[in-house]
Write a protein that holds these residues in place. Sequence first.
Motif, PDB file in Angstrom:
ATOM      1  N   GLN A 206     -29.165 -10.412 -76.799  1.00 48.74           N
ATOM      2  CA  GLN A 206     -28.780 -11.444 -77.751  1.00 48.74           C
ATOM      3  C   GLN A 206     -28.359 -12.702 -76.985  1.00 48.74           C
ATOM      4  OE1 GLN A 206     -26.064 -10.027 -80.942  1.00 48.74           O
ATOM      5  NE2 GLN A 206     -26.332  -7.992 -80.135  1.00 48.74           N
TER       6      GLN A 206
ATOM      7  N   PRO B  36     -20.128 -10.711 -66.987  1.00 46.86           N
ATOM      8  CA  PRO B  36     -19.793 -10.049 -68.251  1.00 46.86           C
ATOM      9  C   PRO B  36     -20.807  -8.934 -68.551  1.00 46.86           C
ATOM     10  CG  PRO B  36     -19.584 -12.426 -68.483  1.00 46.86           C
ATOM     11  CD  PRO B  36     -20.176 -12.176 -67.126  1.00 46.86           C
ATOM     12  N   ILE B  37     -20.320  -7.814 -69.004  1.00 52.52           N
ATOM     13  CA  ILE B  37     -21.152  -6.610 -69.058  1.00 52.52           C
ATOM     14  C   ILE B  37     -22.408  -6.810 -69.914  1.00 52.52           C
ATOM     15  CG2 ILE B  37     -19.891  -5.513 -70.994  1.00 52.52           C
ATOM     16  CD1 ILE B  37     -20.988  -3.621 -67.872  1.00 52.52           C
ATOM     17  N   THR B  38     -22.329  -7.585 -70.995  1.00 52.83           N
ATOM     18  CA  THR B  38     -23.523  -7.773 -71.819  1.00 52.83           C
ATOM     19  C   THR B  38     -24.569  -8.649 -71.124  1.00 52.83           C
ATOM     20  OG1 THR B  38     -22.435  -9.629 -72.932  1.00 52.83           O
ATOM     21  CG2 THR B  38     -22.399  -7.501 -74.073  1.00 52.83           C
TER      22      THR B  38
ATOM     23  N   ASN C 284     -24.942  -1.916 -75.888  1.00 46.43           N
ATOM     24  CA  ASN C 284     -24.220  -2.209 -77.133  1.00 46.43           C
ATOM     25  C   ASN C 284     -25.248  -2.395 -78.249  1.00 46.43           C
ATOM     26  OD1 ASN C 284     -25.035  -4.621 -75.851  1.00 46.43           O
ATOM     27  ND2 ASN C 284     -23.687  -5.810 -77.172  1.00 46.43           N
TER      28      ASN C 284
ATOM     29  N   GLY D 248     -23.683 -11.104 -79.735  1.00 45.26           N
ATOM     30  CA  GLY D 248     -23.275 -10.266 -78.609  1.00 45.26           C
ATOM     31  C   GLY D 248     -22.343  -9.124 -78.973  1.00 45.26           C
ATOM     32  N   GLY D 249     -21.875  -9.081 -80.226  1.00 42.79           N
ATOM     33  CA  GLY D 249     -21.105  -7.938 -80.676  1.00 42.79           C
ATOM     34  C   GLY D 249     -19.725  -7.841 -80.057  1.00 42.79           C
TER      35      GLY D 249
ATOM     36  N   THR E  27     -18.803  -5.811 -77.798  1.00 35.39           N
ATOM     37  CA  THR E  27     -18.890  -5.649 -76.343  1.00 35.39           C
ATOM     38  C   THR E  27     -18.932  -7.009 -75.649  1.00 35.39           C
ATOM     39  OG1 THR E  27     -20.039  -3.567 -76.721  1.00 35.39           O
ATOM     40  CG2 THR E  27     -20.132  -4.454 -74.497  1.00 35.39           C
ATOM     41  N   GLY E  28     -19.619  -7.962 -76.231  1.00 41.68           N
ATOM     42  CA  GLY E  28     -19.618  -9.316 -75.677  1.00 41.68           C
ATOM     43  C   GLY E  28     -18.222  -9.906 -75.680  1.00 41.68           C
TER      44      GLY E  28
ATOM     45  N   SER F   9     -15.544  -9.157 -72.879  1.00 36.93           N
ATOM     46  CA  SER F   9     -15.517 -10.101 -71.751  1.00 36.93           C
ATOM     47  C   SER F   9     -14.989 -11.470 -72.192  1.00 36.93           C
ATOM     48  CB  SER F   9     -16.933 -10.291 -71.182  1.00 36.93           C
ATOM     49  OG  SER F   9     -17.647  -9.085 -71.147  1.00 36.93           O
TER      50      SER F   9
END
Lengths: 399, 399
Positions: free
Chosen positions: A73, A259-261, A275, B74-75, B77-78, B81
């Motif tokens: 995304q 950032p993990i995403t 996710n 990004g939800g 989880t986004g 961060s």
Amino acid sequence: MPRVINFGAGPSALPDSVLQEAAAGLLDFNGTGIGIAEISHRSKEFTAFLAEVESLIRTQLDVPPTHSILFTQGGGTGQFSAVVLNMLARHRLLHPNLADEDRVLDYVVTGSWSKKAADEARRLGGARVHVAADARLHSKDTKSFDNIPTHDKYKFSLDPALIYYCENETVDGVEFSADPSSAASFPFELLPEGGLLPLVGDYSSSFMSRPIPRLADHAVIYAGAQKNIGPAGLTILIVRKDCLVDVDAAAKLGAAAVPITMAYKTLSDSSSVHNTPSVLPIYIAGLVLRRMKELGGVQYYEQLNKRKADKLYTAIGAGEEKGIFKAKVREGSRSLMNVVFDVLGDDLEAKFIAGAEAKGMKALKGHRSVGGIRISLYNAVTEEQVDAVVAYMNEFIQT
Amino acid sequence: MPRVINFGAGPSALPDSVLQEAAAGLLDFNGTGIGIAEISHRSKEFTAFLAEVESLIRTQLDVPPTHSILFTQGGGTGQFSAVVLNMLARHRLLHPNLADEDRVLDYVVTGSWSKKAADEARRLGGARVHVAADARLHSKDTKSFDNIPTHDKYKFSLDPALIYYCENETVDGVEFSADPSSAASFPFELLPEGGLLPLVGDYSSSFMSRPIPRLADHAVIYAGAQKNIGPAGLTILIVRKDCLVDVDAAAKLGAAAVPITMAYKTLSDSSSVHNTPSVLPIYIAGLVLRRMKELGGVQYYEQLNKRKADKLYTAIGAGEEKGIFKAKVREGSRSLMNVVFDVLGDDLEAKFIAGAEAKGMKALKGHRSVGGIRISLYNAVTEEQVDAVVAYMNEFIQT
């Protein structure tokens, strides 16, 4: 209201048949009795669909097994940051002891979007941004994005962490040529030799409109979906596997935390479902890609898109002869996707737009930063719709 | 296939009437002759729609003018961060000269999602993560997330950059109580006094299911849309305006650079359209929120959701008396949104699920990390559907 002709630059037209199919899928996806916006992204039905979407891209673009196809995304703007973070992490793992000021990011700046990408790299820091070519320096007035520079205008660095370009500039209407013999092609022959190229291409507004030249040599290709293949909210990545790096290991060596995403490896390790992905946009993109395959894939669209653009540029040429239209972009560098021109004379631009709207043709205004007219010719815009606008333009220059 | 009863934990059920309206909007949004997946995010029609969505949230949740409502991708989880990066930038501007090890992020860990959020904060670095409470230490076996800790179990730091909690844990089925007199309420009275609280709440799976306690005291509230209000691909933020900080100024003082799509101030300055937002998910969420307002808003759903959960927990209780069911969560800490229990006895769980599926009830399996049964009761799940599963459960324990 009947469907209008949508020449918008993105989000943009989608095929009627796909929208009808998607409408049914909102209530029942694939015979599950659950709508596509309601089904688990980990259900076996959606997992199978996602694998099909991947395969539709892989086969049509001929993506080799060296590259992963990922779904995320955040659009192209999200990738402005993500490619820098991931490619700098990769560079850090390859060269742990270099100082930040000795790491270089090469940007080819040919329009507003590649300029923004370079600006974001400067914001993020951690490396020096080197502009490998700036099209403005070679423009008619040294400040416009009206051309793709000729190959003699590029200067690449020796071992950059990335080499960035944007294939098609949506705002400015310039596009690299897919013909390697053209002066406006990407200068692949100038790139540093040996090893795996850190080449990054933003294909947001030309993705799936034609084959991608030298795809296998790219480290990362990315595209927001909302031009040729789907709704906004989906970003597609094609990442060479050596660029799926352990960003935490790089951070231990001093690279910026990612950032993990935005970590490509995490996305890949989880088959794009670390996710919840944007299930509904992925679904519509999948329907578009299925239809595309039936019609003949990127080869089919390459021919169609050339015919559409030829017709439109011919109409602009006719208007130029009459002193009514003026193409904004130098010949040879003109985009097949976003055709930009000015309507000369007092109030004639407004008259042109109003006349088109009266005929059911919408979204012809150029980007607010540059003005003028922009007609976008993404895959879903039919040849008949182009014929309609061309007929209108020919009529307009007679009156 | 007729529509089934979808008890999925997210993406999850949406109202039939909304899906039918959305299906029509795919071909024609608001009489424009352009579908909602095709229209420009900067068109006046979509701009007006987005403003309406904001207002539907603001009025129903009573969001004060001190807070901005933002839309991103990004939800949750986004946001794990993004909240850390933005709140650490804010802390840096307030306290430029503190060393990283003297900056603290307080996390309240009550389930898998708040644990993941704390893990991400550790990954990103730049501060010390302090666990202000860990529900596992107070669980039946010192390792399960089966409770909300009582107020005497919390230890907050003196001047943390953020204080983080997750209101409802989707995987574990524990939820803070909205009743301040409950032992399972959030311990607002223990928070540091004076100044603006750096309180961050993940409301992904309870957003719009009931009013938010002490909303005005929050720095950031965020929620992925794909539970109570829409499709996946949309994240909603409620940010107190002092938390819309200049992240570039903070970076100059030594804070980590923030990817531009994660910078709250950029998002706010651009009214959530710095880059193309997820137009289609926003549209469907807007339709859900419109319908919600007509039905009576969060107050209506609070009552409805309580009744639904009461019925289900009563049925579990009846099964417990027969030794067939076992609730996983301690009484008082149980979620109104995600109801989790075990079916005891060999193969009985599989039999329970198969029997439910035969009756058209889907997605009852617990999260893969914890097993068991999970029945999610988001807003779109009707009381009649709950009655159906309760009838089935009562039947099941008789046989």
